[in-house]
Every structure is written in structure tokens, then in C-alpha cells.
Design a protein around this motif. Structure first.
Motif, PDB file in Angstrom:
ATOM      1  N   PHE A  75       0.829  -1.206   0.000  1.00  0.00           N
ATOM      2  CA  PHE A  75       0.000   0.000   0.000  1.00  0.00           C
ATOM      3  C   PHE A  75       0.865   1.259   0.000  1.00  0.00           C
ATOM      4  CE2 PHE A  75      -3.380  -2.904   1.280  1.00  0.00           C
ATOM      5  CZ  PHE A  75      -4.487  -2.366   0.636  1.00  0.00           C
ATOM      6  N   ARG A  76       1.989   1.218   0.720  1.00  0.00           N
ATOM      7  CA  ARG A  76       2.868   2.392   0.762  1.00  0.00           C
ATOM      8  C   ARG A  76       3.470   2.692  -0.608  1.00  0.00           C
ATOM      9  NH1 ARG A  76       7.645   4.015   0.446  1.00  0.00           N
ATOM     10  NH2 ARG A  76       8.387   1.902  -0.014  1.00  0.00           N
ATOM     11  N   SER A  77       3.887   1.633  -1.296  1.00  0.00           N
ATOM     12  CA  SER A  77       4.564   1.811  -2.579  1.00  0.00           C
ATOM     13  C   SER A  77       3.604   1.931  -3.747  1.00  0.00           C
ATOM     14  CB  SER A  77       5.514   0.628  -2.834  1.00  0.00           C
ATOM     15  OG  SER A  77       4.779  -0.572  -3.019  1.00  0.00           O
ATOM     16  N   GLY A  78       2.374   1.454  -3.563  1.00  0.00           N
ATOM     17  CA  GLY A  78       1.413   1.440  -4.666  1.00  0.00           C
ATOM     18  C   GLY A  78       1.614   0.284  -5.623  1.00  0.00           C
ATOM     19  N   LYS A  79       2.518  -0.644  -5.295  1.00  0.00           N
ATOM     20  CA  LYS A  79       2.787  -1.798  -6.155  1.00  0.00           C
ATOM     21  C   LYS A  79       2.124  -3.032  -5.540  1.00  0.00           C
ATOM     22  CE  LYS A  79       7.211   0.136  -7.683  1.00  0.00           C
ATOM     23  NZ  LYS A  79       8.690  -0.029  -7.706  1.00  0.00           N
ATOM     24  N   MET A  80       0.897  -3.268  -5.957  1.00  0.00           N
ATOM     25  CA  MET A  80       0.109  -4.335  -5.346  1.00  0.00           C
ATOM     26  C   MET A  80       0.441  -5.682  -5.978  1.00  0.00           C
ATOM     27  SD  MET A  80      -1.328  -2.483  -3.155  1.00  0.00           S
ATOM     28  CE  MET A  80      -2.126  -3.880  -2.375  1.00  0.00           C
ATOM     29  N   ARG A  81       0.675  -6.657  -5.116  1.00  0.00           N
ATOM     30  CA  ARG A  81       0.959  -8.011  -5.575  1.00  0.00           C
ATOM     31  C   ARG A  81      -0.127  -8.986  -5.149  1.00  0.00           C
ATOM     32  NH1 ARG A  81       4.672  -9.169  -2.606  1.00  0.00           N
ATOM     33  NH2 ARG A  81       5.270  -7.184  -1.683  1.00  0.00           N
ATOM     34  N   ASP A  82      -1.252  -8.430  -4.725  1.00  0.00           N
ATOM     35  CA  ASP A  82      -2.427  -9.250  -4.451  1.00  0.00           C
ATOM     36  C   ASP A  82      -3.438  -8.990  -5.554  1.00  0.00           C
ATOM     37  OD1 ASP A  82      -5.196  -9.838  -3.353  1.00  0.00           O
ATOM     38  OD2 ASP A  82      -3.927 -10.674  -1.767  1.00  0.00           O
ATOM     39  N   PRO A  83      -3.804 -10.005  -6.326  1.00  0.00           N
ATOM     40  CA  PRO A  83      -4.631  -9.768  -7.515  1.00  0.00           C
ATOM     41  C   PRO A  83      -6.016  -9.210  -7.211  1.00  0.00           C
ATOM     42  CG  PRO A  83      -4.353 -12.128  -7.118  1.00  0.00           C
ATOM     43  CD  PRO A  83      -3.395 -11.426  -6.218  1.00  0.00           C
ATOM     44  N   LEU A  84      -6.628  -9.610  -6.098  1.00  0.00           N
ATOM     45  CA  LEU A  84      -7.958  -9.075  -5.773  1.00  0.00           C
ATOM     46  C   LEU A  84      -7.886  -7.605  -5.393  1.00  0.00           C
ATOM     47  CD1 LEU A  84     -10.061 -11.709  -3.797  1.00  0.00           C
ATOM     48  CD2 LEU A  84     -10.526 -10.717  -6.042  1.00  0.00           C
ATOM     49  N   LEU A  85      -6.888  -7.239  -4.621  1.00  0.00           N
ATOM     50  CA  LEU A  85      -6.731  -5.829  -4.260  1.00  0.00           C
ATOM     51  C   LEU A  85      -6.401  -4.982  -5.485  1.00  0.00           C
ATOM     52  CD1 LEU A  85      -4.871  -6.032  -0.841  1.00  0.00           C
ATOM     53  CD2 LEU A  85      -7.182  -5.188  -1.259  1.00  0.00           C
ATOM     54  N   ARG A  86      -5.622  -5.543  -6.396  1.00  0.00           N
ATOM     55  CA  ARG A  86      -5.339  -4.818  -7.649  1.00  0.00           C
ATOM     56  C   ARG A  86      -6.630  -4.535  -8.400  1.00  0.00           C
ATOM     57  NH1 ARG A  86      -0.642  -8.074  -8.728  1.00  0.00           N
ATOM     58  NH2 ARG A  86      -1.888  -9.381 -10.108  1.00  0.00           N
ATOM     59  N   LEU A  87      -7.504  -5.530  -8.448  1.00  0.00           N
ATOM     60  CA  LEU A  87      -8.759  -5.359  -9.172  1.00  0.00           C
ATOM     61  C   LEU A  87      -9.694  -4.393  -8.457  1.00  0.00           C
ATOM     62  CD1 LEU A  87      -9.346  -9.043 -10.290  1.00  0.00           C
ATOM     63  CD2 LEU A  87      -8.847  -7.104 -11.783  1.00  0.00           C
ATOM     64  N   LEU A 190     -12.352   2.862  -0.390  1.00  0.00           N
ATOM     65  CA  LEU A 190     -12.382   1.601   0.353  1.00  0.00           C
ATOM     66  C   LEU A 190     -11.014   0.939   0.329  1.00  0.00           C
ATOM     67  CD1 LEU A 190     -13.948  -0.578   1.875  1.00  0.00           C
ATOM     68  CD2 LEU A 190     -14.643  -1.536  -0.347  1.00  0.00           C
ATOM     69  N   PHE A 191     -10.366   0.979  -0.808  1.00  0.00           N
ATOM     70  CA  PHE A 191      -9.010   0.431  -0.953  1.00  0.00           C
ATOM     71  C   PHE A 191      -8.054   1.114   0.032  1.00  0.00           C
ATOM     72  CE2 PHE A 191      -4.817   0.829  -3.017  1.00  0.00           C
ATOM     73  CZ  PHE A 191      -4.509  -0.504  -3.269  1.00  0.00           C
ATOM     74  N   ALA A 192      -8.122   2.433   0.123  1.00  0.00           N
ATOM     75  CA  ALA A 192      -7.240   3.169   1.032  1.00  0.00           C
ATOM     76  C   ALA A 192      -7.526   2.813   2.488  1.00  0.00           C
ATOM     77  CB  ALA A 192      -7.399   4.671   0.809  1.00  0.00           C
ATOM     78  N   ILE A 198      -4.744  -2.332   7.846  1.00  0.00           N
ATOM     79  CA  ILE A 198      -3.655  -3.312   7.914  1.00  0.00           C
ATOM     80  C   ILE A 198      -2.414  -2.698   8.554  1.00  0.00           C
ATOM     81  CG2 ILE A 198      -2.075  -4.714   6.531  1.00  0.00           C
ATOM     82  CD1 ILE A 198      -4.378  -5.057   4.501  1.00  0.00           C
ATOM     83  N   ALA A 199      -2.083  -1.479   8.165  1.00  0.00           N
ATOM     84  CA  ALA A 199      -0.879  -0.831   8.690  1.00  0.00           C
ATOM     85  C   ALA A 199      -0.961  -0.590  10.187  1.00  0.00           C
ATOM     86  CB  ALA A 199      -0.646   0.490   7.956  1.00  0.00           C
ATOM     87  N   ASP A 200      -2.175  -0.500  10.710  1.00  0.00           N
ATOM     88  CA  ASP A 200      -2.353  -0.153  12.120  1.00  0.00           C
ATOM     89  C   ASP A 200      -2.391  -1.364  13.039  1.00  0.00           C
ATOM     90  OD1 ASP A 200      -2.557   1.981  13.906  1.00  0.00           O
ATOM     91  OD2 ASP A 200      -4.725   1.802  14.057  1.00  0.00           O
TER      92      ASP A 200
END
Length: 581
Positions: A75-87, A190-192, A198-200
């Protein structure tokens, strides 16, 4: 009844998800880590925060912490490696590939229907529309609009938000009220929020620990069954006739367990600022040798299931004391090899199973009253001047989706009722041992005494599930999985000994091996589990073994292309939990 006598209650919530990543690509194969993060880990922290006099032990498996950290970085980098979250965050859902559409539809209805789909008419309508197309061929997937896919992705994640999140965040309430036609901007919000939740998580639990409200404990890093790494024959201590793998033993198991223990302690200290005092071994899997290895690494306590204690007392010819749990269960035991010793606590299986399986069907307050009454009976019936210590240990995540409102009313009322109880007191494993040590040094002139710690001559190998290891070894599929792992470990040893890899390559190979040693693969193999889950874990296990061979610069054996298990059963709680009573 002595008015000064107290019942010491230890609630231990075990937080665990296996590693769902392909480590070669970094891609997540399954979404359960982040879904439980936004639903259960947030809710469980919230309930403790709302009841500051309540206390608990929270056990974090290091590989779960590792994945939470990974998601936070995504989430910090914006490079998502989870396919559902990417979608969920994708701007264009109109031009998805057939594979992406199948992923959405295969994933976004995998929830407990009566508690997580049916209560929401808009979500249920999406499901009903899907059922019209199911079984009519993949070409029908193209008729599902981008808006349908957007709404489905949103509702799946809304349904997986914790009850505390719904009460604390207006965004979730407003989106659930809107119900449909969600915009790209709303999906991004919602994504944010998911990223923030998660970060908390780790900081929230660290603060609870720093405030003295929880004790944080650990588990060997990738959640391996410690006694089986050390010796397959240990399974015969509790099941003498069990079938074992063809391989006589797991090669180098003692050094591998040492890796999992020491790396767990390092990870725990990095995230929480202190070393864990104790461990819930993976699945409560213990043996005399495994307990001593944990003691040698500085652990003061371990915990496991009630039936392990029964087997151990039978082995010590103390069977006469087993007619009533009041005479043997509600105290710690000392396990020693003459040089090292460790305290072992044993869970009350009956009370843990009530929370895990029964109370979800009750009204929240009725369930709490029954639970408290059960504890009061133990207090009333326990004899002598000692304070009984009752250990209630279970998953901190899997039970709640079967409860109305994610267990909100049960948990909130349980903590509220118990924190003000006149003779039931919350404690933790570490604090209980500290108080007993202080009492031994400075005896009080009251009858308010710790339960005597008795010696166990030998800790019979077993787990919290049935007191044995049949959930992870003993049937054809599980034994075959062990044999595949043993063959891979032999190849690993040869390559490492031949010094064919550089330092970075060795590090990656060792981590990949550790991933394959986790217990969850073996848990799911067998025809008694749901087919979808079994096939998912089977495929990921074989892919992980194949990746290990590739990291060793070897060709994966063709046998890894053959499925190990199909499943097809209808296990209670979706197969994620087991009942003991």
C-alpha cells in the motif's frame, strides 16, 4: 467457599495465516491474510481497547506478521501483488481478461453465506445473478458488466470488514447503505481504508502490550509441527498404529526447528520490542524433545491441548487422577530434562470448543452467561486453597464469521462481565508464573495461593487436535506430501553442501524450504475437507516445492505436477477449525 480464592483466567487468542505468496514472483495466491486483518485482527484489538481491565494473551505467528508487513509496504509503494486488491483499485474493469473475471467470481462468494452474504440484499442479489450464469460455460462470463464486477468486489470487501470498522468508519456505513453502482472513486476510498487498517494492526497490539493489557507470544516461524520435524516416530506416542511416510525421518529436523524458533524470536523482537516469554507451538504440537528445544531458546512457557496432558499422565501411571479435570487440569506443569525446564499449560478443550463452535448459534448474552457460569462452577468445585488457572486457547480469527456481527456482542459482553467479576481474574501465562515465583519467595499468610506446579516425567507427543498428529500425518495423501518434502530437503542439503549457491541464493532457498515445512499444507490434505480449499492448498504446496527446486538450480520432479488430494468433504467451520469435544 474461601472468599479470597480466585479463578485465574487466561484467554489466549492464536493469530495465524500460512504464507500465501509465491516467493519467486511475490504474488499472493489467496487473500485470507488481508481479509482476516480487516475483519478479525482489527475487531479483536478493538474489544480489548474497549475493556481496559480485561487481559489476554495474543499469539502472533511470525509468518503472519511478515505478510502484514508485506501488505503495508504494498500500500505504501502502490505496487500491489495481491490480484484481488489490484482489481478493487483498477480503473478499468471493462476489459478484464477471462482469467481475471473468473478470479473475481471464484473469490468473491467464498464467505459464510448465512452471516456474510444473505444479511445484505444487494450482495445477495449479486449472488443470485451469478447463479443464473453458473454452469453455462465461460463465454457467459463476458455478459457480466464492469459495474457488476465493481459492485461484487466492493461488497466482498465490505462483508469482510470487522464490526468495529463499521462502527468507526462512516465510509463503510455509507457504502453499505448505497448498496450498488459504486464508482471508481468510492472503490479507491475503500481500498485506502483497507491499507490503513492493515498498517495499524501491529502498532495497536504493541500498544496493548506496552500498556500491560496483553502478553504477546509467538510460534516457530513458518508454523511447522515441531515434533514431526524432529522425529516422525513421535506420532506413535499417542497413536501407536499410525501409518508413517516411506521416508524414515525428516532430514536435519533438529537444525530446521532451531531455525524456526530463533527466527521467530528475532521477528517478534523486531516488531514488538521484546522477546516473547513463551510460545504456542504450531497446533499445540509438543513432545519432550521439542519442549526442551524451546526451553533452550529462552522460552518460559508453552501451551497445548488437554488430551496431551491426559496422555502424559497416563504414561506416568497417574491415570487414577484423570476421572475429574478439577484434579489435574487447572494448573501448570513443569517439563524438564535435568538441565532445562519449561512450564506447560493445557487448555480447557470443552470451554474452547464452546466458543469455537457452539456459542455462534446462541444469543450473545446467553452465550456469555453460560461461559461465565462454567467458570464459576470450576471455581466453586475446585478443592483446597489454591487458585485454579483456566486456559482457554483458540483461533482468534476463524470462529467469528459464523457469529452474528462477527462475534461483536459475545466478545464485548464477555470482556465487560468478566473484568468486573468478584472472583474471576484475567491474567496471562507470563504474569501467572511471575506471581507464583514471587509467592514462593515471599509466602503470604493467606489462602490465596497459586496452583502448585507439578512435574511431568515425560511430555507425550501430541497436539491440541485429538491429542495426536493424525491431522498432519498418517493417511496416504499426508504421508505422500511428507515424502515429497523429504526428497526436496535431501536435494537442498546436497546443493548447500556443494556450495553451488551464493549467499543471497542460499537465503532465498532456505526461506522457501521453511515455507514448505509449514503445517497448513498437511492440515488440508484428506477427503474430509472442502474440495475448493483442498485443491487451492494442494496446488500452492506443489508449486512451492517446485519453486524450491528452481531456487536450488534443479529441475522440479514431474511428480509435483500430480495433485495429492481432491477433498470433497463438508467439514465443520469450512475445515479451518477442529472440534475436540
Amino acid at each position: 467457599m474461601n472468599p479470597q480464592k480466585k479463578l485465574k483466567l487466561i484467554l489466549c487468542w492464536h493469530m495465524h495465516q500460512p504464507d500465501y505468496r509465491h516467493h519467486v514472483t511475490g504474488e499472493f495466491a489467496l487473500p485470507w491474510t488481508y481479509l482476516h486483518a480487516i475483519k478479525d485482527y482489527t475487531d479483536m484489538a478493538y474489544h480489548l481497547e474497549q475493556s481496559p481491565q480485561a487481559r489476554a494473551v495474543v499469539n502472533f505467528v511470525p509468518i503472519l506478521l511478515d505478510q502484514l508487513e508485506d501488505y503495508t509496504e504494498q500500500f505504501r509503494s502502490g505496487k500491489m501483488r495481491d490480484p484481488l486488491l489490484r482489481l478493487l483499485a483498477a480503473k478499468d474493469l471493462e476489459h478484464l481478461t477471462l482469467e481475471q473475471r473468473k478470479l473475481v467470481l471464484d473469490s468473491c462468494f467464498r464467505s459464510h453465506h448465512s452471516k456474510m452474504i444473505e444479511p445484505y440484499p444487494a450482495y445477495k442479489r449479486l449472488y443470485d445473478l451469478f447463479k443464473l450464469h453458473e454452469g453455462q460455460g465461460t463465454e457467459n462470463l463476458h455478459y457480466l458488466s464492469s459495474q457488476y464486477l465493481a459492485d461484487l468486489l466492493v461488497w466482498y470487501h465490505l462483508a469482510w470488514t470487522g464490526e468495529s470498522v463499521r462502527r468507526e468508519h462512516e465510509l463503510v456505513v455509507s457504502m453499505m447503505s448505497k448498496g450498488c453502482l459504486f464508482t471508481y472513486k468510492e472503490r479507491l476510498k475503500l481500498f485506502a481504508l483497507i491499507g490503513e487498517l492493515i498498517a495499524d494492526i501491529i502498532p495497536r497490539y504493541r500498544k496493548l502490550a506496552d500498556d500491560g493489557q496483553v502478553e504477546l507470544s509467538s510460534t516457530p516461524y513458518y508454523h511447522p509441527i515441531a515434533p514431526l520435524l524432529l522425529d516422525f516416530e513421535s506420532a506413535r506416542e499417542s497413536l501407536p498404529e499410525i501409518d508413517l511416510p516411506v521416508s524414515p525421518r525428516y532430514p536435519g529436523g533438529k537444525s530446521r526447528l532451531s531455525f524456526h524458533i530463533t527466527e521467530a524470536i528475532k521477528m517478534h523482537e523486531r516488531h514488538f520490542g521484546t522477546k516473547p516469554q513463551g510460545m504456542w507451538p504450531a497446533e499445540g504440537g509438543v513432545s519432550q524433545a521439542a519442549a526442551m528445544q524451546m526451553a533452550q531458546n529462552g522460552c518460559r512457557w508453552i501451551a497445548t491441548g488437554q488430551k496431551v496432558l491426559s496422555n502424559s499422565l497416563h504414561n506416568a501411571a497417574q491415570a487414577g487422577s484423570l476421572t475429574d479435570p478439577l484434579t489435574y487440569l487447572y494448573r501448570p506443569y513443569r517439563v524438564s530434562d535435568g538441565k532445562n525446564e519449561i512450564a506447560c499449560f493445557f487448555r480447557d478443550d470443552r470451554l474452547a470448543d464452546k466458543i469455537g463452535f457452539e456459542y455462534a448459534k446462541w444469543f450473545g448474552r446467553d452465550a456469555v452467561l453460560n461461559f461465565v457460569h462454567s467458570l464459576e462452577e470450576i471455581w466453586q468445585q475446585s478443592s483446597g486453597h489454591e487458585n485454579p488457572v483456566v486456559s482457554v486457547i483458540l483461533d482468534g480469527e476463524n470462529a467469528w464469521e459464523y457469529y452474528p456481527y462477527n462475534g461483536y456482542y459475545f466478545l464485548s459482553e464477555m470482556y465487560a462481565m468478566l473484568q468486573d467479576h468478584p472472583y474471576i481474574e484475567f491474567t496471562t501465562f507470563g504474569d501467572y508464573l511471575d506471581n507464583c515465583r514471587d509467592e514462593a519467595r515471599h509466602p503470604k499468610r493467606t489462602s490465596n495461593a497459586c496452583a502448585e506446579m507439578r512435574d511431568l516425567p515425560h511430555l507425550v507427543a501430541g497436539s491440541w487436535v485429538y491429542g495426536n498428529f493424525s491431522t498432519w500425518i498418517g493417511c496416504q495423501e499426508k504421508n505422500r506430501a511428507w515424502d515429497l518434502l523429504c526428497h526436496a530437503k535431501q536435494s537442498y542439503d546436497l546443493v548447500i553442501a556443494g556450495e553451488r549457491l551464493n549467499t543471497e541464493q542460499q537465503y532465498k532457498a532456505e526461506r522457501q524450504l521453511a515455507l514448505c515445512e509449514g503445517s497448513d499444507w498437511f492440515w488440508w490434505f484428506g477427503d474430509y475437507n472442502p474440495g475448493d480449499s483442498v485443491r487451492s492448498f494442494d496446488k500452492l504446496y506443489r508449486e512451492n516445492l517446485a519453486d524450491l527446486y528452481r531456487l536450488l538450480m534443479l529441475d522440479p520432479p514431474h511428480e509435483l505436477e500430480i495433485p495429492l488430494s481432491q477433498g470433497g468433504g463438508y467439514a465443520e467451520a469450512g475445515g479451518a477449525m477442529r472440534r475436540n469435544t
